[in-house]
Design an enzyme around this catalytic site. Structure first.
Site, PDB file in Angstrom:
ATOM      1  N   GLU A   1      69.014  46.292   4.769  1.00  0.00           N
ATOM      2  CA  GLU A   1      70.352  46.479   4.200  1.00  0.00           C
ATOM      3  C   GLU A   1      71.410  46.492   5.307  1.00  0.00           C
ATOM      4  O   GLU A   1      72.495  45.935   5.126  1.00  0.00           O
ATOM      5  CB  GLU A   1      70.406  47.765   3.380  1.00  0.00           C
ATOM      6  CG  GLU A   1      71.788  48.099   2.837  1.00  0.00           C
ATOM      7  CD  GLU A   1      72.358  47.084   1.840  1.00  0.00           C
ATOM      8  OE1 GLU A   1      73.604  47.060   1.679  1.00  0.00           O
ATOM      9  OE2 GLU A   1      71.577  46.334   1.216  1.00  0.00           O
TER      10      GLU A   1
ATOM     11  N   HIS B   1      61.851  60.745   3.681  1.00  0.00           N
ATOM     12  CA  HIS B   1      61.161  59.595   4.321  1.00  0.00           C
ATOM     13  C   HIS B   1      61.073  59.786   5.830  1.00  0.00           C
ATOM     14  O   HIS B   1      61.849  59.191   6.557  1.00  0.00           O
ATOM     15  CB  HIS B   1      61.918  58.310   4.023  1.00  0.00           C
ATOM     16  CG  HIS B   1      61.119  57.069   4.289  1.00  0.00           C
ATOM     17  ND1 HIS B   1      61.087  56.431   5.500  1.00  0.00           N
ATOM     18  CD2 HIS B   1      60.317  56.338   3.477  1.00  0.00           C
ATOM     19  CE1 HIS B   1      60.328  55.347   5.430  1.00  0.00           C
ATOM     20  NE2 HIS B   1      59.852  55.274   4.212  1.00  0.00           N
TER      21      HIS B   1
ATOM     22  N   GLY C   1      62.303  50.544   6.214  1.00  0.00           N
ATOM     23  CA  GLY C   1      62.496  49.114   6.452  1.00  0.00           C
ATOM     24  C   GLY C   1      63.557  48.517   5.546  1.00  0.00           C
ATOM     25  O   GLY C   1      64.340  47.665   5.958  1.00  0.00           O
ATOM     26  N   VAL C   2      63.601  48.964   4.294  1.00  0.00           N
ATOM     27  CA  VAL C   2      64.593  48.448   3.361  1.00  0.00           C
ATOM     28  C   VAL C   2      66.013  48.771   3.838  1.00  0.00           C
ATOM     29  O   VAL C   2      66.954  48.000   3.608  1.00  0.00           O
ATOM     30  CB  VAL C   2      64.316  48.945   1.926  1.00  0.00           C
ATOM     31  CG1 VAL C   2      64.577  50.428   1.795  1.00  0.00           C
ATOM     32  CG2 VAL C   2      65.109  48.151   0.908  1.00  0.00           C
TER      33      VAL C   2
END
Length: 150
Positions: free
Chosen positions: A68, A54, A63-64
């Protein structure tokens, strides 16, 4: 007299959160006040396994993973807020609303996670969080976590 910061290091974080590498996404807490706020740091490095996919040619912290990081910081504030908590108690990420991403987070960035306690009702805790890099908001969201005993 200057305001002294009330933070803690990775050893305390490891005692409070069940997460471990590669999912532990908070490096230290700079300051907090139980029941009010927490300011934590996540150092983003190119060595993190997420960057192999990524994206290999143009690495961007997902973004996730930012969310988190913020969720883990809410858990830390929850643990520091509750007195006399059980050894079997966890804070589980329950909901996210109004998430906004303003700019990408890149390897070499230091994310400052600012979490504010909003309210608690029936063991559901609501927080507002912002992730900042170089003083600029890169992500903001309303976060909820559920206090559960296992």
């Amino acid at each position: 007299m200057a305001n002294e910061l009330n933070g803690f290091d990775i050893q305390e974080i490891l005692k409070l959160l069940p997460h471990r590498y590669p999912m532990l996404l908070v490096d230290k807490v700079i300051d907090y006040k139980a029941g009010e706020y927490l300011h934590a740091v996540k150092n983003v490095t190119i060595n993190e396994p997420i960057f192999t996919g990524h994206f290999p040619e143009q690495p961007i912290f997902p973004g996730v993973m930012i969310l988190e990081s913020m969720a883990q910081a809410t858990g830390l504030l929850g643990f520091k807020t509750v007195e006399n908590r059980s050894e079997n108690e966890l804070y589980l990420f329950a909901a996210i609303d109004n998430a906004r991403f303003k700019q990408p987070v890149l390897p070499g960035d230091t994310m400052h996670l600012h979490i504010d306690f909003v309210k608690e009702r029936r063991n559901i805790w609501k927080f507002y969080g912002e992730a900042k890099v170089d003083g600029k908001v890169v992500c903001s969201a309303d976060l909820m976590c559920a206090r559960r005993e296992f």
